[in-house]
Design a protein around this motif. Sequence first.
Motif, mmCIF file in Angstrom:
data_model
loop_
_atom_site.group_PDB
_atom_site.id
_atom_site.type_symbol
_atom_site.label_atom_id
_atom_site.label_comp_id
_atom_site.label_asym_id
_atom_site.label_seq_id
_atom_site.Cartn_x
_atom_site.Cartn_y
_atom_site.Cartn_z
ATOM 1 N N LEU A 1 25.835 47.214 47.643
ATOM 2 C CA LEU A 1 25.596 47.192 46.211
ATOM 3 C C LEU A 1 25.487 46.120 45.138
ATOM 4 C CD1 LEU A 1 27.573 50.674 45.448
ATOM 5 C CD2 LEU A 1 24.835 50.474 45.356
ATOM 6 N N THR A 2 26.633 45.238 45.652
ATOM 7 C CA THR A 2 26.839 43.890 44.724
ATOM 8 C C THR A 2 25.919 42.821 45.334
ATOM 9 O OG1 THR A 2 28.693 43.326 46.166
ATOM 10 C CG2 THR A 2 29.200 44.669 44.119
ATOM 11 N N GLN A 3 25.489 42.894 46.499
ATOM 12 C CA GLN A 3 24.230 41.968 47.101
ATOM 13 C C GLN A 3 24.891 40.251 46.701
ATOM 14 O OE1 GLN A 3 20.616 42.959 44.951
ATOM 15 N NE2 GLN A 3 20.394 44.701 46.347
ATOM 16 N N PRO A 4 25.939 39.943 47.567
ATOM 17 C CA PRO A 4 26.432 38.849 47.253
ATOM 18 C C PRO A 4 25.458 37.845 47.736
ATOM 19 C CG PRO A 4 27.562 39.848 49.170
ATOM 20 C CD PRO A 4 26.647 40.899 48.631
ATOM 21 N N LYS A 5 25.455 36.578 46.706
ATOM 22 C CA LYS A 5 24.745 35.502 47.216
ATOM 23 C C LYS A 5 25.338 34.454 47.566
ATOM 24 C CE LYS A 5 21.218 37.418 45.007
ATOM 25 N NZ LYS A 5 22.011 38.778 44.767
ATOM 26 N N PRO A 6 24.886 33.404 48.526
ATOM 27 C CA PRO A 6 25.581 32.111 49.198
ATOM 28 C C PRO A 6 26.414 31.327 48.381
ATOM 29 C CG PRO A 6 23.453 32.803 50.313
ATOM 30 C CD PRO A 6 23.589 33.565 48.924
ATOM 31 N N HIS A 7 26.076 31.211 46.977
ATOM 32 C CA HIS A 7 26.594 30.323 46.048
ATOM 33 C C HIS A 7 27.731 30.768 45.358
ATOM 34 C CE1 HIS A 7 23.641 32.101 43.297
ATOM 35 N NE2 HIS A 7 24.286 32.003 42.467
ATOM 36 N N TRP A 8 28.000 32.049 45.573
ATOM 37 C CA TRP A 8 28.824 32.890 44.630
ATOM 38 C C TRP A 8 30.241 32.591 44.843
ATOM 39 C CZ3 TRP A 8 27.482 38.923 43.859
ATOM 40 C CH2 TRP A 8 26.392 38.900 43.103
ATOM 41 N N ARG A 9 30.916 32.749 43.614
ATOM 42 C CA ARG A 9 32.519 32.523 43.931
ATOM 43 C C ARG A 9 33.113 34.087 43.537
ATOM 44 N NH1 ARG A 9 33.558 27.747 39.774
ATOM 45 N NH2 ARG A 9 31.959 28.834 38.739
ATOM 46 N N VAL A 10 33.830 34.780 44.563
ATOM 47 C CA VAL A 10 34.063 35.878 44.222
ATOM 48 C C VAL A 10 35.591 35.936 44.129
ATOM 49 C CG1 VAL A 10 34.232 38.254 45.545
ATOM 50 C CG2 VAL A 10 32.224 36.715 45.805
ATOM 51 N N PHE A 11 35.879 36.839 43.347
ATOM 52 C CA PHE A 11 37.476 37.201 42.955
ATOM 53 C C PHE A 11 37.975 38.467 43.474
ATOM 54 C CE2 PHE A 11 41.004 37.361 39.461
ATOM 55 C CZ PHE A 11 41.907 37.205 40.392
ATOM 56 N N ASP A 12 38.863 38.739 44.492
ATOM 57 C CA ASP A 12 39.277 39.937 44.852
ATOM 58 C C ASP A 12 40.646 40.082 44.141
ATOM 59 O OD1 ASP A 12 39.664 42.408 46.039
ATOM 60 O OD2 ASP A 12 40.038 41.437 48.177
ATOM 61 N N VAL A 13 40.775 41.166 43.193
ATOM 62 C CA VAL A 13 42.150 41.494 42.640
ATOM 63 C C VAL A 13 42.812 42.554 43.505
ATOM 64 C CG1 VAL A 13 43.250 42.051 40.505
ATOM 65 C CG2 VAL A 13 40.976 40.866 40.470
ATOM 66 N N ALA A 14 44.132 42.138 43.657
ATOM 67 C CA ALA A 14 45.020 43.134 44.298
ATOM 68 C C ALA A 14 44.497 43.400 45.735
ATOM 69 C CB ALA A 14 45.239 44.452 43.541
ATOM 70 N N THR A 15 44.258 42.341 46.471
ATOM 71 C CA THR A 15 43.629 42.292 47.586
ATOM 72 C C THR A 15 44.470 43.175 48.905
ATOM 73 O OG1 THR A 15 42.542 40.719 49.327
ATOM 74 C CG2 THR A 15 44.707 40.225 48.651
ATOM 75 N N GLY A 16 45.749 43.361 48.517
ATOM 76 C CA GLY A 16 46.427 43.921 49.792
ATOM 77 C C GLY A 16 46.190 42.891 50.918
ATOM 78 N N ALA A 17 46.113 43.654 51.970
ATOM 79 C CA ALA A 17 46.031 42.878 53.515
ATOM 80 C C ALA A 17 44.700 42.072 53.497
ATOM 81 C CB ALA A 17 46.202 43.879 54.449
ATOM 82 N N GLY A 18 43.975 42.094 52.368
ATOM 83 C CA GLY A 18 42.703 41.174 52.379
ATOM 84 C C GLY A 18 41.491 41.774 52.916
ATOM 85 N N HIS A 19 41.350 42.969 53.417
ATOM 86 C CA HIS A 19 40.032 43.447 53.810
ATOM 87 C C HIS A 19 38.845 43.074 52.977
ATOM 88 C CE1 HIS A 19 42.558 44.959 56.910
ATOM 89 N NE2 HIS A 19 43.207 45.953 56.027
ATOM 90 N N THR A 20 38.986 43.592 51.655
ATOM 91 C CA THR A 20 37.814 43.281 50.817
ATOM 92 C C THR A 20 37.461 41.847 50.856
ATOM 93 O OG1 THR A 20 38.477 45.391 49.698
ATOM 94 C CG2 THR A 20 36.868 43.950 48.538
ATOM 95 N N ALA A 21 38.347 41.117 50.666
ATOM 96 C CA ALA A 21 38.098 39.370 50.550
ATOM 97 C C ALA A 21 37.567 39.091 51.942
ATOM 98 C CB ALA A 21 39.655 38.800 50.114
ATOM 99 N N LEU A 22 37.994 39.585 52.918
ATOM 100 C CA LEU A 22 37.183 39.056 54.324
ATOM 101 C C LEU A 22 35.842 39.679 54.542
ATOM 102 C CD1 LEU A 22 40.526 39.181 56.469
ATOM 103 C CD2 LEU A 22 39.688 37.440 55.001
ATOM 104 N N ALA A 23 35.656 40.805 53.887
ATOM 105 C CA ALA A 23 34.286 41.365 54.106
ATOM 106 C C ALA A 23 33.198 40.581 53.172
ATOM 107 C CB ALA A 23 34.295 42.726 53.383
ATOM 108 N N PHE A 24 33.611 40.133 52.073
ATOM 109 C CA PHE A 24 32.692 39.238 51.248
ATOM 110 C C PHE A 24 32.578 37.839 51.780
ATOM 111 C CE2 PHE A 24 32.954 42.593 48.076
ATOM 112 C CZ PHE A 24 31.737 42.688 47.845
ATOM 113 N N ALA A 25 33.698 37.197 52.282
ATOM 114 C CA ALA A 25 33.750 35.710 52.666
ATOM 115 C C ALA A 25 32.711 35.280 53.397
ATOM 116 C CB ALA A 25 35.006 35.457 53.384
ATOM 117 N N PRO A 26 32.064 36.058 54.524
ATOM 118 C CA PRO A 26 30.718 35.524 55.224
ATOM 119 C C PRO A 26 29.688 35.585 54.438
ATOM 120 C CG PRO A 26 31.981 37.216 56.570
ATOM 121 C CD PRO A 26 32.390 37.083 55.023
#
Length: 264
Positions: free
Chosen positions: A35-60
């Motif tokens: 839904l968010t359609q992340p772009k290669p130049h983006w800086r993403v902020f994952d709040v309350a990441t827990g074990a990091g699953h959301t952050a790691l899904a966006f990282a690539p």
Amino acid sequence: MTKSLAQQRFGRAAADYATSEVHAKGASLQRLVELTQPKPHWRVFDVATGAGHTALAFAPHVAKVTATDMTEEMLGETRKLAKARGLTNVKALTAKAEDLPFPDANFDLVVCRLAAHHFRKIGGFVSEAFRVLMPGGMIGIVDNVAPDAAIVPGGTADELRHCASLFNAFKKLSDPSHVRCLGLIEWQTLLADAGFTVTHAECLDKEIEFGTWVQRMRSSEATTARLTEMLRDEPLRSFLKPRETASGPDFTLTEGIILGRKPR
């Protein structure tokens, strides 16, 4: 500094969340990325990441991901998972959701998945997310949602309030650090009041294995028995749809996905 109840509980369970299928591979995670359609130049902020699953899904998909959490043990799991996957663009930092240590207009996307029901100042988190987003930036929220008119059509206002109250009591019994799950309508109102334009809202069902869930929650025998009773009684029975298994009544949570955009 004395640790909060959430820090104590999630510090002990950090490794469990690192391997939790519900958190690591839930359908809402893939849907949030879509839904968010992340772009290669983006800086993403994952709040309350827990074990990091959301952050790691966006990282690539993006240039950089900053992941924050109050619990250092959780951040340790985030760093270990990022290293194991060869993701060098993830930075994990300690921070409270309601007091983000970043300048204004610093991120293209703020995400928060399966964590906001632990925030004691939910409005403060949304305001901080608005502040750190660049004009035109996006917020993406995923959280368990309480019954409301958007999720349970046909219920009276009193019936929905009663069911939502029991649902939050059920959640708090399983996890004393739980504060409150909002309804889908309340989420949309909260984002709009903070200045966001709400662009999308939907719900997904999430199947929960009762035995695995109470084990991850470190529930005692007495607590497990009471949770079982609550699931089998109305109105939670109709909302959570328990199914009898050998380990207890598996059930269905409803996850809301809400997107908002900061005006340019």
